[in-house]
Design a protein around this motif. Structure first.
Motif, PDB file in Angstrom:
ATOM      1  N   GLY A  40       0.735  -1.246  -0.050  1.00  0.00           N
ATOM      2  CA  GLY A  40      -0.005   0.033  -0.066  1.00  0.00           C
ATOM      3  C   GLY A  40       0.924   1.196  -0.158  1.00  0.00           C
ATOM      4  N   MET A  41       2.189   1.236  -0.362  1.00  0.00           N
ATOM      5  CA  MET A  41       2.863   2.470  -0.159  1.00  0.00           C
ATOM      6  C   MET A  41       2.815   3.013  -1.695  1.00  0.00           C
ATOM      7  SD  MET A  41       6.452   0.830   1.673  1.00  0.00           S
ATOM      8  CE  MET A  41       7.297   2.500   2.080  1.00  0.00           C
ATOM      9  N   GLU A  42       2.836   4.331  -1.734  1.00  0.00           N
ATOM     10  CA  GLU A  42       2.840   5.085  -2.914  1.00  0.00           C
ATOM     11  C   GLU A  42       4.270   5.202  -3.402  1.00  0.00           C
ATOM     12  OE1 GLU A  42       0.806   8.867  -4.955  1.00  0.00           O
ATOM     13  OE2 GLU A  42       1.525   9.150  -2.910  1.00  0.00           O
ATOM     14  N   VAL A  43       4.410   5.061  -4.899  1.00  0.00           N
ATOM     15  CA  VAL A  43       5.717   4.866  -5.251  1.00  0.00           C
ATOM     16  C   VAL A  43       6.071   6.316  -5.991  1.00  0.00           C
ATOM     17  CG1 VAL A  43       7.487   3.973  -6.747  1.00  0.00           C
ATOM     18  CG2 VAL A  43       6.027   2.483  -5.480  1.00  0.00           C
ATOM     19  N   VAL A  44       6.918   7.236  -5.600  1.00  0.00           N
ATOM     20  CA  VAL A  44       7.218   8.652  -6.258  1.00  0.00           C
ATOM     21  C   VAL A  44       8.735   9.090  -6.702  1.00  0.00           C
ATOM     22  CG1 VAL A  44       5.225   9.611  -4.614  1.00  0.00           C
ATOM     23  CG2 VAL A  44       7.692   9.760  -4.052  1.00  0.00           C
ATOM     24  N   ILE A  45       8.611   9.928  -7.455  1.00  0.00           N
ATOM     25  CA  ILE A  45       9.904  10.532  -7.568  1.00  0.00           C
ATOM     26  C   ILE A  45       9.717  11.955  -7.696  1.00  0.00           C
ATOM     27  CG2 ILE A  45      11.006   8.543  -9.056  1.00  0.00           C
ATOM     28  CD1 ILE A  45      10.191  10.029 -11.738  1.00  0.00           C
ATOM     29  N   SER A  46      11.055  12.872  -7.664  1.00  0.00           N
ATOM     30  CA  SER A  46      10.972  14.273  -7.932  1.00  0.00           C
ATOM     31  C   SER A  46      11.180  14.390  -9.407  1.00  0.00           C
ATOM     32  CB  SER A  46      12.178  14.567  -7.233  1.00  0.00           C
ATOM     33  OG  SER A  46      12.550  15.865  -7.735  1.00  0.00           O
ATOM     34  N   ALA A  47      10.334  15.390  -9.833  1.00  0.00           N
ATOM     35  CA  ALA A  47      10.518  15.629 -11.394  1.00  0.00           C
ATOM     36  C   ALA A  47      12.051  15.558 -11.726  1.00  0.00           C
ATOM     37  CB  ALA A  47       9.873  17.021 -11.655  1.00  0.00           C
ATOM     38  N   LEU A  48      12.905  16.371 -11.126  1.00  0.00           N
ATOM     39  CA  LEU A  48      14.172  16.423 -11.265  1.00  0.00           C
ATOM     40  C   LEU A  48      14.826  15.022 -11.457  1.00  0.00           C
ATOM     41  CD1 LEU A  48      15.276  19.436  -8.909  1.00  0.00           C
ATOM     42  CD2 LEU A  48      14.538  19.570 -11.497  1.00  0.00           C
ATOM     43  N   THR A  49      14.532  14.100 -10.842  1.00  0.00           N
ATOM     44  CA  THR A  49      14.961  12.743 -10.942  1.00  0.00           C
ATOM     45  C   THR A  49      15.015  12.233 -12.503  1.00  0.00           C
ATOM     46  OG1 THR A  49      14.197  12.151  -8.882  1.00  0.00           O
ATOM     47  CG2 THR A  49      14.795  10.225 -10.297  1.00  0.00           C
ATOM     48  N   ILE A  50      13.912  12.569 -13.297  1.00  0.00           N
ATOM     49  CA  ILE A  50      13.767  12.504 -14.611  1.00  0.00           C
ATOM     50  C   ILE A  50      14.881  12.993 -15.510  1.00  0.00           C
ATOM     51  CG2 ILE A  50      12.228  12.546 -16.538  1.00  0.00           C
ATOM     52  CD1 ILE A  50      10.041  12.618 -14.531  1.00  0.00           C
ATOM     53  N   ILE A  51      15.176  14.053 -15.105  1.00  0.00           N
ATOM     54  CA  ILE A  51      16.316  14.972 -15.866  1.00  0.00           C
ATOM     55  C   ILE A  51      17.344  14.260 -15.602  1.00  0.00           C
ATOM     56  CG2 ILE A  51      17.461  17.095 -16.135  1.00  0.00           C
ATOM     57  CD1 ILE A  51      14.717  18.675 -15.159  1.00  0.00           C
ATOM     58  N   GLU A  52      17.808  14.032 -14.407  1.00  0.00           N
ATOM     59  CA  GLU A  52      19.185  13.431 -14.004  1.00  0.00           C
ATOM     60  C   GLU A  52      19.143  11.881 -14.591  1.00  0.00           C
ATOM     61  OE1 GLU A  52      21.789  13.265  -9.961  1.00  0.00           O
ATOM     62  OE2 GLU A  52      19.814  12.860  -9.455  1.00  0.00           O
ATOM     63  N   ALA A  53      18.202  11.091 -14.529  1.00  0.00           N
ATOM     64  CA  ALA A  53      18.339   9.687 -14.853  1.00  0.00           C
ATOM     65  C   ALA A  53      18.164   9.329 -16.463  1.00  0.00           C
ATOM     66  CB  ALA A  53      17.262   8.754 -13.981  1.00  0.00           C
ATOM     67  N   VAL A  54      17.820  10.279 -17.135  1.00  0.00           N
ATOM     68  CA  VAL A  54      17.365   9.900 -18.533  1.00  0.00           C
ATOM     69  C   VAL A  54      18.512  10.385 -19.368  1.00  0.00           C
ATOM     70  CG1 VAL A  54      15.929  10.648 -20.638  1.00  0.00           C
ATOM     71  CG2 VAL A  54      15.012  10.097 -18.484  1.00  0.00           C
ATOM     72  N   HIS A  55      18.843   9.506 -20.401  1.00  0.00           N
ATOM     73  CA  HIS A  55      20.299   9.738 -21.286  1.00  0.00           C
ATOM     74  C   HIS A  55      19.821   9.443 -22.782  1.00  0.00           C
ATOM     75  CE1 HIS A  55      21.054   5.608 -20.922  1.00  0.00           C
ATOM     76  NE2 HIS A  55      20.894   5.764 -19.523  1.00  0.00           N
ATOM     77  N   ALA A  56      20.539   9.667 -23.489  1.00  0.00           N
ATOM     78  CA  ALA A  56      20.311   9.329 -25.016  1.00  0.00           C
ATOM     79  C   ALA A  56      19.967   7.906 -25.421  1.00  0.00           C
ATOM     80  CB  ALA A  56      21.601   9.795 -25.945  1.00  0.00           C
ATOM     81  N   ARG A  57      20.424   6.750 -24.623  1.00  0.00           N
ATOM     82  CA  ARG A  57      20.094   5.514 -24.670  1.00  0.00           C
ATOM     83  C   ARG A  57      18.825   5.192 -23.994  1.00  0.00           C
ATOM     84  NH1 ARG A  57      25.445   5.357 -23.482  1.00  0.00           N
ATOM     85  NH2 ARG A  57      24.969   4.197 -21.687  1.00  0.00           N
ATOM     86  N   THR A  58      18.262   5.925 -23.035  1.00  0.00           N
ATOM     87  CA  THR A  58      17.104   5.557 -22.629  1.00  0.00           C
ATOM     88  C   THR A  58      15.869   5.013 -23.295  1.00  0.00           C
ATOM     89  OG1 THR A  58      17.565   7.277 -20.743  1.00  0.00           O
ATOM     90  CG2 THR A  58      15.246   6.354 -20.894  1.00  0.00           C
ATOM     91  N   ASN A  59      15.404   4.109 -23.056  1.00  0.00           N
ATOM     92  CA  ASN A  59      14.102   3.363 -23.816  1.00  0.00           C
ATOM     93  C   ASN A  59      12.867   4.217 -23.632  1.00  0.00           C
ATOM     94  OD1 ASN A  59      11.613   1.981 -24.625  1.00  0.00           O
ATOM     95  ND2 ASN A  59      12.995   0.105 -24.502  1.00  0.00           N
ATOM     96  N   LYS A  60      12.705   5.061 -24.401  1.00  0.00           N
ATOM     97  CA  LYS A  60      11.454   6.201 -24.230  1.00  0.00           C
ATOM     98  C   LYS A  60      10.108   5.672 -23.946  1.00  0.00           C
ATOM     99  CE  LYS A  60      14.366   9.601 -24.663  1.00  0.00           C
ATOM    100  NZ  LYS A  60      15.755   9.244 -24.791  1.00  0.00           N
ATOM    101  N   PRO A  61       9.859   4.677 -24.514  1.00  0.00           N
ATOM    102  CA  PRO A  61       8.542   3.861 -24.410  1.00  0.00           C
ATOM    103  C   PRO A  61       8.474   3.324 -23.069  1.00  0.00           C
ATOM    104  CG  PRO A  61       9.110   3.395 -26.561  1.00  0.00           C
ATOM    105  CD  PRO A  61      10.209   4.221 -26.018  1.00  0.00           C
ATOM    106  N   ARG A  62       9.487   2.656 -22.679  1.00  0.00           N
ATOM    107  CA  ARG A  62       9.694   2.106 -21.132  1.00  0.00           C
ATOM    108  C   ARG A  62       9.521   3.031 -20.153  1.00  0.00           C
ATOM    109  NH1 ARG A  62       9.723  -2.066 -17.887  1.00  0.00           N
ATOM    110  NH2 ARG A  62      11.227  -2.073 -16.135  1.00  0.00           N
ATOM    111  N   LEU A  63      10.415   4.169 -20.302  1.00  0.00           N
ATOM    112  CA  LEU A  63      10.217   5.306 -19.495  1.00  0.00           C
ATOM    113  C   LEU A  63       9.130   5.777 -19.225  1.00  0.00           C
ATOM    114  CD1 LEU A  63      11.854   7.661 -17.939  1.00  0.00           C
ATOM    115  CD2 LEU A  63      11.782   9.086 -19.966  1.00  0.00           C
ATOM    116  N   ASN A  64       8.199   6.151 -20.522  1.00  0.00           N
ATOM    117  CA  ASN A  64       6.847   6.614 -20.122  1.00  0.00           C
ATOM    118  C   ASN A  64       5.959   5.476 -19.660  1.00  0.00           C
ATOM    119  OD1 ASN A  64       7.552   8.791 -21.565  1.00  0.00           O
ATOM    120  ND2 ASN A  64       7.032   8.081 -23.640  1.00  0.00           N
ATOM    121  N   TRP A  65       6.158   4.275 -19.983  1.00  0.00           N
ATOM    122  CA  TRP A  65       5.267   3.226 -19.072  1.00  0.00           C
ATOM    123  C   TRP A  65       5.608   3.301 -17.692  1.00  0.00           C
ATOM    124  CZ3 TRP A  65       6.491  -1.444 -16.544  1.00  0.00           C
ATOM    125  CH2 TRP A  65       5.234  -2.202 -16.088  1.00  0.00           C
ATOM    126  N   ILE A  66       7.222   3.381 -17.217  1.00  0.00           N
ATOM    127  CA  ILE A  66       7.474   3.356 -15.598  1.00  0.00           C
ATOM    128  C   ILE A  66       6.691   4.538 -15.195  1.00  0.00           C
ATOM    129  CG2 ILE A  66       9.545   3.770 -14.105  1.00  0.00           C
ATOM    130  CD1 ILE A  66       9.216   0.903 -15.044  1.00  0.00           C
TER     131      ILE A  66
END
Length: 137
Positions: A40-66
């Motif tokens: 029952g825990m909510e899973v969250v991230i900071s919006a800035l985490t997206i900026i820090e974690a994403v790079h050119a080889r990131t699978n964009k469809p998987r990112l959007n799904w996650i």
């Protein structure tokens, strides 16, 4: 591998490494996120985490799904000021710690208990004190 146990209810927050490992299907992180949700825990991230974690080889469809399964916490001027206060209180400054401070600040505002998956246990310990349980990933 021994399985790490999480709390009932509350919030699980992922830092950049936590998100990167979730994107990469890391067995431990996937299991911890699944366990958090089952409790029952909510899973969250900071919006800035997206900026820090994403790079050119990131699978964009998987990112959007996650991301569709996470609550993304926005960072506005009030949150930035609070993160800056955390940095000063910890005796830290500069770009090296800026996103960590924003993630720690976001974590401090979540429903307790709060557990953070992080690769920066030392820095997060300085920023959040003992108010958030840290799990190294």
């Amino acid at each position: 591998m021994a399985r790490r146990r999480l709390s009932h209810e509350g919030t699980l927050i992922l830092d950049s490494e936590g998100l990167s490992k979730l994107l990469g299907d890391d067995e431990t992180v996937v299991a911890l996120v699944a366990e958090a949700r089952s409790r029952g825990m909510e899973v969250v991230i900071s919006a800035l985490t997206i900026i820090e974690a994403v790079h050119a080889r990131t699978n964009k469809p998987r990112l959007n799904w996650i991301l569709s399964g996470l609550r993304v916490i926005p960072v506005g001027d009030e949150e930035a000021k609070a993160a800056s206060t955390l940095l000063m209180a910890a005796g830290l400054h500069g770009h090296k710690y800026a996103i960590d401070a924003a993630v720690a600040e976001a974590a401090l505002r979540q429903q307790r208990p709060v557990v953070m998956l992080t690769s920066d246990v030392d820095d997060m310990t300085k920023l959040r004190g003992d108010r958030i349980r840290l799990v190294g990933v």
